[in-house]
Design a protein around this motif. Structure first.
Motif, PDB file in Angstrom:
ATOM      1  N   THR A   1       0.838  -1.194   0.000  1.00  0.00           N
ATOM      2  CA  THR A   1       0.000   0.000   0.000  1.00  0.00           C
ATOM      3  C   THR A   1       0.878   1.251   0.000  1.00  0.00           C
ATOM      4  N   PRO A   2       0.309   2.425  -0.349  1.00  0.00           N
ATOM      5  CA  PRO A   2       1.113   3.649  -0.455  1.00  0.00           C
ATOM      6  C   PRO A   2       1.878   4.001   0.810  1.00  0.00           C
ATOM      7  N   GLU A   3       1.253   3.834   1.994  1.00  0.00           N
ATOM      8  CA  GLU A   3       1.945   4.215   3.218  1.00  0.00           C
ATOM      9  C   GLU A   3       3.120   3.271   3.507  1.00  0.00           C
ATOM     10  N   ARG A   4       2.990   2.014   3.106  1.00  0.00           N
ATOM     11  CA  ARG A   4       4.100   1.075   3.277  1.00  0.00           C
ATOM     12  C   ARG A   4       5.244   1.431   2.327  1.00  0.00           C
ATOM     13  N   ALA A   5       4.883   1.743   1.091  1.00  0.00           N
ATOM     14  CA  ALA A   5       5.901   2.125   0.110  1.00  0.00           C
ATOM     15  C   ALA A   5       6.627   3.394   0.553  1.00  0.00           C
ATOM     16  N   LYS A   6       5.877   4.344   1.138  1.00  0.00           N
ATOM     17  CA  LYS A   6       6.485   5.592   1.593  1.00  0.00           C
ATOM     18  C   LYS A   6       7.441   5.338   2.746  1.00  0.00           C
TER      19      LYS A   6
ATOM     20  N   GLU B   1      10.544   3.861   1.367  1.00  0.00           N
ATOM     21  CA  GLU B   1      11.299   4.911   0.668  1.00  0.00           C
ATOM     22  C   GLU B   1      12.044   5.793   1.654  1.00  0.00           C
TER      23      GLU B   1
ATOM     24  N   ASP C   1      -3.095   5.077   6.388  1.00  0.00           N
ATOM     25  CA  ASP C   1      -3.891   4.538   5.288  1.00  0.00           C
ATOM     26  C   ASP C   1      -4.970   5.551   4.940  1.00  0.00           C
ATOM     27  N   SER C   2      -4.822   6.237   3.811  1.00  0.00           N
ATOM     28  CA  SER C   2      -5.753   7.307   3.436  1.00  0.00           C
ATOM     29  C   SER C   2      -7.172   6.785   3.260  1.00  0.00           C
TER      30      SER C   2
END
Length: 232
Positions: free
Chosen positions: A20-25, A28, A84-85
């Protein structure tokens, strides 16, 4: 085979898990700062594999608010970046539509039920969510509530070490009962009774602790204890 766990050293990766985006962020940010996931796990007080499992396995499903805030502070970003948006939007919709619950802040404060302990900064780190109906039944619907932790054994067996208590800070006339009071920089939880002549007795449930007699002006009444919770 789809869905088959693949063991790679200490990493267990589910082939169907989608990052998910927050995990990828978070991944990063860790790479940009040159800090391993295991070190960041230790930073938030978790076992060394915690964030690795969060990112690569999806377990836990989401970061706890306290963990997210520590990581955001470490990286110098908003904690929203690591949330998580989609879930936040869902919670906001539910919260806007549902007024049947009241959130009570949990404060990072301990009230000593022993020799006395200096209070830490009174900052909420979490919340309890109570049914409004239950609060009405307890006569607490309009109470100014917060939750803090009991420290020590002087109020046993009524209140045990590490119990969490609800404190009602609503202004009201003092009557005999269990209160959180401040003596200088120290918070204590005691049974408070008026002894006349502008004096108060701070009484312990544990008879090993003698009563403490003080002048009323030397004590700040923080609030009345109205509920407790703790492990059995």
């Amino acid at each position: 085979m789809a869905g088959t766990p693949v063991l790679r050293g200490n990493d267990l990766v589910m082939s169907e898990f989608k990052m998910t985006p927050e995990r990828a962020k978070l991944l990063e940010l860790s790479r940009a700062k040159g800090v391993s996931l295991s070190k960041m796990s230790e930073l938030i007080g978790r076992n060394s594999a915690y964030l690795q499992q969060f990112i690569k396995r999806g377990s836990p499903r989401k970061l706890e608010e306290g963990d997210r805030m520590k990581l955001a502070q470490f990286f110098g970003v908003s904690d929203d970046v690591l949330s998580d948006s989609q879930e936040n939007s869902y919670i906001e919709e539910i919260g806007a539509a549902d007024s049947n619950y009241i959130e009570v802040p949990r404060l990072s404060v301990g009230a000593s039920a022993g020799p006395g302990a200096l209070s830490s900064q009174e900052t909420p780190f979490d919340t309890f969510r109570f049914s409004r109906r239950w609060l009405v039944e307890q006569g607490l619907e309009h109470a100014q509530l917060s939750a803090i932790t009991v420290e020590g054994d002087s109020m046993e067996p009524l209140l045990n070490d590490r119990d969490e208590i609800l404190v009602d800070c609503s202004p009201r006339p003092l009557r005999d009962g269990i209160y959180v009071v401040r003596l200088g920089d120290t918070l204590v939880v005691k049974r408070v009774a008026s002894t006349g002549g502008g004096r108060l007795a701070l009484l312990s449930q544990n008879l090993a602790y003698p009563p403490v007699n003080v002048m009323a002006q030397d004590v700040e009444i923080i609030g009345r204890v109205v509920w407790k919770g703790g492990r059995i």
